[in-house]
Scaffold this motif. Structure first.
Motif, PDB file in Angstrom:
ATOM      1  N   UNK A  72     149.329   0.118  57.372  1.00 27.94           N
ATOM      2  CA  UNK A  72     149.663  -0.828  58.436  1.00 27.94           C
ATOM      3  C   UNK A  72     150.999  -1.514  58.183  1.00 27.94           C
ATOM      4  N   UNK A  73     151.213  -2.008  56.964  1.00 27.96           N
ATOM      5  CA  UNK A  73     152.480  -2.682  56.688  1.00 27.96           C
ATOM      6  C   UNK A  73     153.623  -1.666  56.685  1.00 27.96           C
ATOM      7  N   UNK A  74     153.347  -0.440  56.232  1.00 31.58           N
ATOM      8  CA  UNK A  74     154.372   0.599  56.271  1.00 31.58           C
ATOM      9  C   UNK A  74     154.753   0.959  57.696  1.00 31.58           C
ATOM     10  N   UNK A  75     153.755   1.054  58.572  1.00 26.79           N
ATOM     11  CA  UNK A  75     154.035   1.362  59.973  1.00 26.79           C
ATOM     12  C   UNK A  75     154.857   0.250  60.622  1.00 26.79           C
ATOM     13  N   UNK A 131     162.518  -6.281  56.987  1.00 30.70           N
ATOM     14  CA  UNK A 131     161.957  -7.311  56.113  1.00 30.70           C
ATOM     15  C   UNK A 131     161.137  -8.315  56.915  1.00 30.70           C
ATOM     16  N   UNK A 132     161.627  -8.673  58.085  1.00 37.26           N
ATOM     17  CA  UNK A 132     160.910  -9.632  58.926  1.00 37.26           C
ATOM     18  C   UNK A 132     159.593  -9.058  59.419  1.00 37.26           C
ATOM     19  N   UNK A 133     159.572  -7.757  59.709  1.00 37.58           N
ATOM     20  CA  UNK A 133     158.331  -7.119  60.153  1.00 37.58           C
ATOM     21  C   UNK A 133     157.285  -7.125  59.049  1.00 37.58           C
ATOM     22  N   UNK A 168     155.534   3.508  51.601  1.00 35.86           N
ATOM     23  CA  UNK A 168     156.151   3.552  52.932  1.00 35.86           C
ATOM     24  C   UNK A 168     157.188   2.455  53.148  1.00 35.86           C
ATOM     25  N   UNK A 169     156.922   1.244  52.703  1.00 34.54           N
ATOM     26  CA  UNK A 169     157.913   0.170  52.886  1.00 34.54           C
ATOM     27  C   UNK A 169     159.169   0.481  52.083  1.00 34.54           C
ATOM     28  N   UNK A 170     158.990   0.872  50.821  1.00 33.84           N
ATOM     29  CA  UNK A 170     160.139   1.222  49.993  1.00 33.84           C
ATOM     30  C   UNK A 170     160.931   2.370  50.582  1.00 33.84           C
TER      31      UNK A 170
END
Length: 272
Positions: A72-75, A131-133, A168-170
């Protein structure tokens, strides 16, 4: 038979979702360490043996929740950079400023006429949006954030299933730097000599198409992003930072600078 199998599969999907939803409610109320399959089954009106057919152990249920949170955070991060900021025309006059087009050493281009009509994406804006997302998702899902970025759950060891979702975030952050590198919107951050070997290793592992110093800066920025979010979410900013939106934007803008992301030039010559 196909209709029966389809109905069974839909029922399994619905029950699995209900189990995970109840488990998330328990995370919010009791924390991950107290997550109990028996308690989940009881709240859903199921016998424990029925729930075990979906999740044979607490650890398997935890893993499913962890993977969902990372996905979810990656998406959210990927969606934030899916639509690049509007391109900006570089002009020959603009290249005389300190924020002008640079080669990978950070030196302004000598051939200003070659870049006078170039169009560049505002990669700093994409970075800030990413970053804000991540922060927005964390603030909306504090217990799921704590599950993946908070204290380790006693007795639980994450399996390899979590590795790809966790990246995913990285990977999204790396993609912003990679796009900037391709469009000459990236300057080399400084790198201490004693870190050169580690920088090469990190680059080989995470960004073989990027300069090692950029990869080092990205790893540092990745850790600092989650440090900022964790400080806010877990109360360390209480009575310290009041204007948290502005503070966060300023901090991640600084991280963009440290990674080497260059601001796009104005489409109009600066007035003197």
């Amino acid at each position: 038979m196909t209709k029966i199998r389809g109905a069974r599969e839909r029922a399994r999907i619905e029950v699995t979702a209900a189990i995970k939803d109840e488990a998330r409610r328990q995370l919010a109320a009791e924390g991950a360490a107290k997550l109990s399959l028996r308690a989940v089954a009881r709240e859903l009106g199921m016998v424990s043996s029925a729930l075990y057919r979906y999740f044979p152990s607490r650890d398997e249920l935890l893993t499913a929740l962890i993977v969902d949170a990372y996905e979810a955070v990656g998406a959210a991060a990927e969606a934030a950079i899916a639509s690049p900021a509007a391109p900006t025309a570089r002009t020959a006059a603009d290249t005389s400023g300190t924020s002008g087009t640079s080669d990978m050493s950070g030196t302004p281009d000598a051939d200003t006429s070659a870049v006078s009509d170039a169009m560049v994406t505002d990669h700093r804006a994409r970075w800030i949006a990413l970053c804000s997302a991540v922060r927005t998702w964390a603030l909306a899902h504090p217990h799921e954030y704590a599950l993946i970025y908070g204290s380790p759950v006693p007795g639980y060891a994450a399996p390899s299933d979590t590795v790809v979702p966790a990246s995913r975030v990285g990977a999204a952050m790396i993609s912003v730097a990679r796009d900037a590198h391709r469009t000459r919107g990236l300057a080399l951050p400084p790198l201490d000599d004693e870190l050169s070997a580690e920088a090469e290793r990190l680059a080989d592992q995470f960004g073989p198409d990027l300069p090692p110093s950029v990869v080092v800066a990205l790893v540092a920025a990745w850790s600092q992003l989650f440090g900022l979010i964790s400080f806010e979410l877990f109360g360390q900013f209480h009575r310290v930072v009041e204007e948290r939106d502005a503070f966060f934007t300023q901090a991640v803008r600084r991280l963009a600078h440290e990674v080497g992301l260059l601001a796009p030039l104005s489409p109009h010559p600066a007035r003197r």
